[in-house]
Every structure is written in structure tokens, then in C-alpha cells.
Design an enzyme around this catalytic site. Structure first.
Site, PDB file in Angstrom:
ATOM      1  N   SER A 299       0.836  -1.197   0.000  1.00  0.00           N
ATOM      2  CA  SER A 299       0.000   0.000   0.000  1.00  0.00           C
ATOM      3  C   SER A 299       0.874   1.252   0.000  1.00  0.00           C
ATOM      4  CB  SER A 299      -0.975  -0.014   1.177  1.00  0.00           C
ATOM      5  OG  SER A 299      -0.276   0.139   2.384  1.00  0.00           O
ATOM      6  N   CYS A 300       0.242   2.365  -0.224  1.00  0.00           N
ATOM      7  CA  CYS A 300       0.899   3.675  -0.314  1.00  0.00           C
ATOM      8  C   CYS A 300       1.821   3.896   0.874  1.00  0.00           C
ATOM      9  CB  CYS A 300      -0.173   4.766  -0.362  1.00  0.00           C
ATOM     10  SG  CYS A 300       0.433   6.443  -0.203  1.00  0.00           S
ATOM     11  N   PRO A 301       3.032   4.382   0.740  1.00  0.00           N
ATOM     12  CA  PRO A 301       3.653   4.890  -0.488  1.00  0.00           C
ATOM     13  C   PRO A 301       4.618   3.876  -1.117  1.00  0.00           C
ATOM     14  CG  PRO A 301       4.963   5.628   1.358  1.00  0.00           C
ATOM     15  CD  PRO A 301       3.887   4.697   1.908  1.00  0.00           C
ATOM     16  N   MET A 302       4.562   2.607  -0.688  1.00  0.00           N
ATOM     17  CA  MET A 302       5.591   1.653  -1.098  1.00  0.00           C
ATOM     18  C   MET A 302       5.717   1.440  -2.610  1.00  0.00           C
ATOM     19  SD  MET A 302       7.315   1.268   1.402  1.00  0.00           S
ATOM     20  CE  MET A 302       8.458   0.031   1.853  1.00  0.00           C
TER      21      MET A 302
ATOM     22  N   ASP B  34      -2.793  -1.910  -5.234  1.00  0.00           N
ATOM     23  CA  ASP B  34      -3.332  -0.751  -4.526  1.00  0.00           C
ATOM     24  C   ASP B  34      -4.031   0.163  -5.537  1.00  0.00           C
ATOM     25  OD1 ASP B  34      -3.844   1.488  -3.022  1.00  0.00           O
ATOM     26  OD2 ASP B  34      -1.747   2.124  -2.896  1.00  0.00           O
TER      27      ASP B  34
END
Lengths: 160, 77
Positions: B15-18, B42
Site C-alpha cells: 500500500s501507499c507509499p511503497m 493498490d
């Protein structure tokens, strides 16, 4: 005008409040923006060695926190009972894990790897008795002027 | 015709920001003109990848959706 710098202030040390500066800081640097995060007062907890994944979240005065059982409202005063911070933290950690959210330590490692300037506020360190060796590697210690000088060059400033 | 690419990156489940961070890391190691094919689940990755390419100047060649998986092809500037 397009900003190519992001200057972030991280002033809180609870888990939920540590995420936004680290998420936006790492995202900013990934977008090729020069990024600095100024850690002041409780924000310094995030930088303490081994602390990032131990930060807690308090249910007290936090009415936005999701209820453990959807639809059943737990009175806020229950949050005052011993152990409730640990319970709330465990619950939140469970939700974060389920959503596959990165751990704070992973985001911090990324920030160091991508050369985000991690600035620990000297004055806060003195007030709270925190020494440089208490903090992770890659941190610089400086004051308000150092941060403002960075921010003054057309930075987007975000305060958490 | 499917887009040709030089490297693949699996960001499924992240999920964000990965996805953005891993994409940045991967593209940094590539040569100019090479194409990275990135997979994510995501839904936020679509606007984020569009914003990321707009800001960094790398070129979004294509993005597709297959079930729950989004596929992005990005050409390094």
C-alpha cells in the site's frame, strides 16, 4: 512556480502521528524533491534507535479511532483504564498489517536510503535529555534556523 | 501488442507509499530509455503513478487493469 523542495515538521510521537511525515517525506524524495524532516519535541521519539515500531496510539480524546466492534460504541472514559493504550495500539497494528501498510521502521530506512535530511531539534534534545547516540544513524542535529534556511528556498512546508 | 520491457517490479499487495518508493528505487538503477513494468494491487497506485511520472519526467507508456492487478509501463527519462 513548481516547488522542488518539501520541508516537514514532525512534532508528535504517537504511531498514528508518525506516519504522515514519513509517508509524505519518502514520497516527496521519490518524486525527486529535495526533502527535509525536522523532528521536534515528541517527534524525536520516531528517531530513537529501535523505537519506530514501538510507538503507541492512545484511545483517549481520540473519538475518530475506529471501534473494536463495528457499530458498538465504547465510551471514551474506558480509554483511561490501565492497559487501554496497549490494547488500542495492538488493534491499530492489526489493522495496519491487514492493509499491508509499511512499518514505520521501513519508511525510516527508506528515508535514510533516499537521503532525506532528518534533522533532530537540538533544543528539544536538550529539554528531553536525548543524546545523539540515542538516535538512529543518518540524523543531523540542528536548530530552527537550519530548518528555515532549507524551507526558505521555495519549499512546500507541511506541519504534523 | 503488449508493451516490451527491460525489467519487472512486483508491488502487488503493497500500500501507499511503497509502490512509488520501490518504483523509484528500481528506475534509479536502470538506463535512460529502458522500460520498467510494475504490478500493483493498490487502487491508489493509478493516480500516484500518474502524479509520479508527471513530476519526475519519466514517461508512462501504458497502464492496464487485469482483475485486481494494475500494470504500469514506465520509460526512464
Amino acid at each position: 512556480m513548481t516547488a522542488n523542495r518539501v520541508a516537514i515538521i514532525a512534532g508528535h510521537g504517537s504511531m498514528d502521528e508518525a506516519y504522515p511525515p514519513l509517508i509524505l517525506g519518502t514520497a516527496a524524495v521519490a518524486m525527486d524533491m529535495e526533502t527535509a524532516i525536522f523532528f521536534t519535541f515528541y517527534g524525536l521519539e520516531i528517531l530513537k534507535k529501535g523505537m519506530a515500531d514501538k510507538l503507541q496510539v492512545s484511545p483517549i480524546a481520540n473519538p475518530a479511532m475506529p471501534q473494536p466492534v463495528p457499530g458498538i460504541s465504547v465510551p471514551n472514559i474506558v480509554g483511561m483504564l490501565p492497559g487501554m493504550t496497549a490494547v488500542a495500539t495492538g488493534m491499530m497494528n492489526g489493522w495496519m498489517k491487514k492493509a499491508n501498510t509499511a512499518k514505520l521502521s521501513e519508511l525510516l530506512d527508506m528515508a535514510v536510503e533516499f537521503d532525506v535530511r532528518l534533522i533532530a531539534c537540538q533544543m528539544s534534545m536538550d529539554v528531553m535529555g536525548i543524546k545523539l547516540e540515542d538516535l538512529i544513524d543518518g540524523v543531523e542535529v540542528a536548530g530552527a534556523a537550519a530548518f528555515l534556511e532549507f524551507a526558505s528556498k521555495d519549499a512546500i512546508v507541511l506541519n504534523f | 501488442m503488449s508493451q516490451s520491457f527491460d525489467q519487472e517490479l512486483d508491488c502487488k499487495g503493497l500500500s501507499c507509499p511503497m509502490p512509488i518508493l520501490k518504483t523509484k528505487k528500481a528506475i534509479d538503477k536502470m538506463e535512460s530509455g529502458q522500460v520498467l513494468k510494475m504490478f500493483a494491487t493498490d487502487p491508489g497506485a493509478i493516480p500516484d503513478m500518474e502524479a509520479w511520472t508527471a513530476k519526475t519526467g519519466h514517461e508512462m507508456l501504458s497502464h492496464e487493469k487485469d482483475g485486481d492487478v494494475f500494470t504500469f509501463c514506465v520509460k526512464k527519462k
